[in-house]
Motif scaffolding. Sequence first.
Motif, PDB file in Angstrom:
ATOM      1  N   GLN A  27      52.919  72.009  32.562  1.00 56.64           N
ATOM      2  CA  GLN A  27      51.808  71.448  33.315  1.00 56.64           C
ATOM      3  C   GLN A  27      51.993  69.941  33.490  1.00 56.64           C
ATOM      4  O   GLN A  27      52.074  69.208  32.503  1.00 56.64           O
ATOM      5  N   GLU A  46      37.750  70.478  41.406  1.00 59.42           N
ATOM      6  CA  GLU A  46      37.019  71.124  40.307  1.00 59.42           C
ATOM      7  C   GLU A  46      37.009  72.639  40.484  1.00 59.42           C
ATOM      8  O   GLU A  46      37.276  73.397  39.539  1.00 59.42           O
ATOM      9  N   THR A  49      40.463  74.069  39.955  1.00 57.90           N
ATOM     10  CA  THR A  49      40.806  74.087  38.530  1.00 57.90           C
ATOM     11  C   THR A  49      40.143  75.274  37.845  1.00 57.90           C
ATOM     12  O   THR A  49      40.778  76.005  37.078  1.00 57.90           O
ATOM     13  N   ARG A  50      38.859  75.484  38.123  1.00 57.44           N
ATOM     14  CA  ARG A  50      38.119  76.576  37.478  1.00 57.44           C
ATOM     15  C   ARG A  50      38.606  77.946  37.941  1.00 57.44           C
ATOM     16  O   ARG A  50      38.496  78.927  37.190  1.00 57.44           O
ATOM     17  N   PHE A  54      45.144  75.341  40.529  1.00 56.10           N
ATOM     18  CA  PHE A  54      46.006  74.199  40.218  1.00 56.10           C
ATOM     19  C   PHE A  54      46.914  74.509  39.032  1.00 56.10           C
ATOM     20  O   PHE A  54      48.072  74.075  38.999  1.00 56.10           O
ATOM     21  N   LYS A  55      46.412  75.285  38.086  1.00 52.06           N
ATOM     22  CA  LYS A  55      47.249  75.697  36.956  1.00 52.06           C
ATOM     23  C   LYS A  55      48.416  76.544  37.447  1.00 52.06           C
ATOM     24  O   LYS A  55      49.545  76.430  36.947  1.00 52.06           O
ATOM     25  N   ASP A  60      47.754  69.972  35.793  1.00 53.57           N
ATOM     26  CA  ASP A  60      46.576  69.763  34.945  1.00 53.57           C
ATOM     27  C   ASP A  60      45.856  68.536  35.497  1.00 53.57           C
ATOM     28  O   ASP A  60      46.379  67.412  35.422  1.00 53.57           O
ATOM     29  N   LEU A  61      44.673  68.731  36.074  1.00 54.81           N
ATOM     30  CA  LEU A  61      43.940  67.643  36.707  1.00 54.81           C
ATOM     31  C   LEU A  61      42.930  67.029  35.746  1.00 54.81           C
ATOM     32  O   LEU A  61      42.141  67.739  35.127  1.00 54.81           O
TER      33      LEU A  61
END
Length: 321
Positions: A27, A46, A49-50, A54-55, A60-61
């Motif tokens: 990451q 956001e 990510t949830r 992005f993962k 990793d934001l």
Amino acid sequence: MTLTKRTVLAGAFAGLLSLAAGPASAQDQLKLAVGQRGNWDTSVAEIGTRLGIFKKHKLDLQMLYTQGGGETQQAVLSNSVDIGVAGGIMGALSAFSKGAPIRIIGAETTGGQDLYWYVKSDSPVKTLKDFDGRTVAYSTNGSSTHGVVNAFVKENGLKAKLTATGGPAPTLTQVMSGQIDVGWAAPPFGLEQLSKGEIRVIATGNNTQAFRDQTVRLLITNTSVLQSKKEQLDRFMLAYRETVDAMYANDEALKVYADFVGVPLEIAKRTRDEFFPKKALDPDRIVGLDTIVPDAVTLKYTAQPLTKEQLGELIQIPPRR
């Protein structure tokens, strides 16, 4: 030591190295400054990510929320973050024209339909012309709201007192307490007060020639970040595009957004469907430059129009794959 023991120990050591290095190498961390926590358009990172998008792209934001585009841009220029989300386009043009190390890697919002200016229900202000002589709010210097109120003044010949008030929550407090005549907000903030008749909308960003159907907010980065983390920025944009698609595909992203902001699902749906058509969040098109560039001069953000070559240097959107 026997061959078998050496083999076992070597395997175990390799496994430990893999465990130690795996998560760090899997990451890549990117730091974001995001203007206005909770707006639909500023929640892409956001939500993505949830949802694990992005993962999936090995990112990793780490997100820092600001009071507006001006603060976001300053965080980018100072190299405090890797990416700025929702920086105002006029602020970016102004900074670049003065030699600041700023680059545009995507559009964030096009059109000004989501930004609105309001008054208390008993206010004598009825139209934009009534802003004359009044205190009118915007978030921070260099933000999209700053650009819109400057356009209100310029296009209508007003002599309003423009005042930086930060985000929608402190702005509402100042309006309701009489410190400010005209406040600003963006959905979902203020929808409850509007439905109760506590406030009235006077104008939106689309009431200006300068911002109607044009890109108003951007994804920005520092030139040093663009040079050192280009591959990570490319992956960020891939994940960003994928998240925008997911936000309009079904109700899963709506539920994530509603949970993040703390609003009922119907308010989340109204925010998306009434104020943010999908094309408004298209990151690949900076719309209206033929108007925006001369408007930046008229509104005194730049001393002279940026050339085609300068715009090519400033705007560096990673291509789709």
